[in-house]
Design a protein around this motif. Sequence first.
Motif, PDB file in Angstrom:
ATOM      1  N   UNK A 135       0.816  -1.203   0.000  1.00  9.88           N
ATOM      2  CA  UNK A 135       0.000   0.000   0.000  1.00  9.88           C
ATOM      3  C   UNK A 135       0.855   1.261   0.000  1.00  9.88           C
ATOM      4  N   UNK A 136       1.961   1.245   0.710  1.00  5.47           N
ATOM      5  CA  UNK A 136       2.838   2.407   0.737  1.00  5.47           C
ATOM      6  C   UNK A 136       3.572   2.589  -0.583  1.00  5.47           C
ATOM      7  N   UNK A 137       3.877   1.491  -1.260  1.00  9.54           N
ATOM      8  CA  UNK A 137       4.567   1.591  -2.548  1.00  9.54           C
ATOM      9  C   UNK A 137       3.642   2.109  -3.646  1.00  9.54           C
ATOM     10  N   UNK A 138       2.358   1.775  -3.558  1.00  5.06           N
ATOM     11  CA  UNK A 138       1.398   2.200  -4.578  1.00  5.06           C
ATOM     12  C   UNK A 138       0.857   3.591  -4.230  1.00  5.06           C
ATOM     13  N   UNK A 139       1.708   4.585  -4.375  1.00  6.15           N
ATOM     14  CA  UNK A 139       1.258   5.964  -4.189  1.00  6.15           C
ATOM     15  C   UNK A 139       0.407   6.387  -5.380  1.00  6.15           C
ATOM     16  N   UNK A 140      -0.257   7.502  -5.254  1.00  6.58           N
ATOM     17  CA  UNK A 140      -1.119   8.010  -6.325  1.00  6.58           C
ATOM     18  C   UNK A 140      -0.334   8.151  -7.626  1.00  6.58           C
ATOM     19  N   UNK A 141      -0.886   7.640  -8.729  1.00 11.97           N
ATOM     20  CA  UNK A 141      -0.240   7.743 -10.033  1.00 11.97           C
ATOM     21  C   UNK A 141      -0.091   6.396 -10.709  1.00 11.97           C
ATOM     22  N   UNK A 142       0.899   6.292 -11.607  1.00 17.10           N
ATOM     23  CA  UNK A 142       1.096   5.093 -12.419  1.00 17.10           C
ATOM     24  C   UNK A 142       2.289   4.306 -11.899  1.00 17.10           C
ATOM     25  N   UNK A 147      -0.240  -0.537 -13.205  1.00 17.65           N
ATOM     26  CA  UNK A 147      -1.198  -0.315 -12.128  1.00 17.65           C
ATOM     27  C   UNK A 147      -1.477   1.175 -12.002  1.00 17.65           C
ATOM     28  N   UNK A 148      -2.726   1.536 -12.097  1.00 15.97           N
ATOM     29  CA  UNK A 148      -3.155   2.918 -11.915  1.00 15.97           C
ATOM     30  C   UNK A 148      -3.689   3.062 -10.496  1.00 15.97           C
ATOM     31  N   UNK A 149      -3.156   4.044  -9.775  1.00 18.01           N
ATOM     32  CA  UNK A 149      -3.609   4.304  -8.412  1.00 18.01           C
ATOM     33  C   UNK A 149      -4.259   5.680  -8.403  1.00 18.01           C
ATOM     34  N   UNK A 150      -5.585   5.737  -8.422  1.00 16.69           N
ATOM     35  CA  UNK A 150      -6.271   7.038  -8.458  1.00 16.69           C
ATOM     36  C   UNK A 150      -6.173   7.756  -7.126  1.00 16.69           C
ATOM     37  N   UNK A 151      -6.394   9.025  -7.168  1.00 23.12           N
ATOM     38  CA  UNK A 151      -6.429   9.809  -5.950  1.00 23.12           C
ATOM     39  C   UNK A 151      -7.632   9.391  -5.117  1.00 23.12           C
ATOM     40  N   UNK A 152      -7.405   9.234  -3.836  1.00 24.27           N
ATOM     41  CA  UNK A 152      -8.487   8.856  -2.936  1.00 24.27           C
ATOM     42  C   UNK A 152      -9.177  10.128  -2.465  1.00 24.27           C
ATOM     43  N   UNK A 153     -10.442  10.252  -2.782  1.00 26.98           N
ATOM     44  CA  UNK A 153     -11.208  11.423  -2.354  1.00 26.98           C
ATOM     45  C   UNK A 153     -11.776  11.159  -0.966  1.00 26.98           C
TER      46      UNK A 153
END
Length: 554
Positions: A163-170, A199-205
């Motif tokens: 989870x920490x590695x998959x920051x917002x973005x590609x 992997x696309x990680x969208x911004x969490x609203x």
Amino acid sequence: MRSKYLFILISCLLLSCKNSGQSKLNDKQSKEVANLYFSEVNYLKAEFSSEEFYSEAFSKSFNLHDDNFLTIVFTLEKPLIYSLQELAPNLAEEELLSKGNFQFSYLVDGNMIYTENLNAGAGSVKGYKTEKLDFRIPLVAPEQIDWWGWFMWKRFIKFNGGQDAFTEGKHTLSVEIRSYLNNGTLKVSPLLAKGSIAVEVPKISIDESLVSIQRIEANSGLEISNDNFDRAKIKALNRKIVEGRFNDINGIVVIKDGKLLIEEYFNNATRDSLHNAMSVGKSFASTILGIAIEDGFIKNEDALLKDFYDLTSYKNYSPKKDSVTLKSLLTMSSGFLGNDNDYESPGTEDKMQAADNWVKFTLDLPMHEDKVIGKDYSYFTAGSNLVGDIIEKSVPEGLEKYADKKLFASLDIPNYKWFYTPQNIAYTGGGIQLRAIDFAKYGQLYKNNGLWNGKQILTKAWIEKSLARQVSQDYGGIEGFHYGYLFWNRIYNLNGKNYEVSFSAGNGGNKIFIFKDIPFVVVITTSAYGMPNAHANVDKMMTNYILPAILEKQ
């Protein structure tokens, strides 16, 4: 409450021998092998043929938050057993199968994040290691599935850096597969399969207002503390909870020096929400028994089980049963052949709850031939239910009314709910529902050595024995844990300093922490029932956020 979730948790902690870090991969074969693919098809309900699966169902990208399914697909040139034989040519096939399996490595953007040596027993269906070439391993599903791949993915994402590695973005996710053999020394094969997916990680609203420190309302029954704490750390924790980084947290309550310091609620919970803290409820059996002993209704915890039941009238009687004491039930060392952490055990909570009479079920169980009563620990929910039944037999008007008068009314806790046995007796194996603030009051009672508003509800001697290290035990393979009278005991280490704590624990990560040498009681209520990372998440919350915040006082 239900033991299968605790079994899943501990099984998952034991499943793997893990290595994680941020080092770059350096393996020549990683560039040569590319025979692992990803699919977003729901593998569990797929109705296509293997040929269709391989030709049409592969995916090049995956949205970490929005896509519901992810499966890895790979083909070996030879069954796994051949790779294991190359690691240890002198071992017989049976030994190889019992000591080796696949090793999975997860890389994000080329950085090694998590490696898991799959438990040798996983995938033990016939031919899995000796004949099978084609593999489809579900990793992601919208709900929990009974598949080791789903738990492995959760451990990678939630507990081991994913989870920490998959920051917002590609990002690029790569999975590498090798075989491993552990015959005293760990050996790992060359690469067997590798593949990558975007992997696309969208911004969490999120609602930013939920990140702010929540104002403590009056009328909790506790004085509000004016002491300082590191508000930035608690806000950072709140953000993690609101973003879903810590699953299904409902409440956090911190008491310092008997005063309410922090009170935070999430996921639609409020102060008035009743919460099922599962096996946290076991500790209440210990409390009520201590009161009943002080009132003279039960002699002491050394009383024998045979003083309350004609053990000879139940199945599997042996003279060893005559030596079972109330203390051994409180310390999970009664010697019955029951272990909630062993699904094959005849005395699990699930099997008990499938019976018509839970007391009879328990007393019918055989005794373990080798375990020493009062010494050898096994997590045995049925035993804590026996404690409740003994109290029911011994006190005026039964357990429920006695507990209400002697405990809950004394703590000004009018709103709570019991779970009941088939005989309509309050169940002391877990499941009692209280507000988070009232669980905190209960913990503070122990911190006060049994005193509440000038009234001695429990004796100091009973408190000390309850929270003491009565029996050494293994908590999911982690050393340093002990058990008291239906309370756990462990050490947290922060900045090189140890903090001893006794605590009640329930499925999903529910906890009441009673610290020994610092003036804090901490309650965390969650609904992450059955999640393999639930208890680990609470440990992270304590060591990375809550303890630093209340100790450092920035």
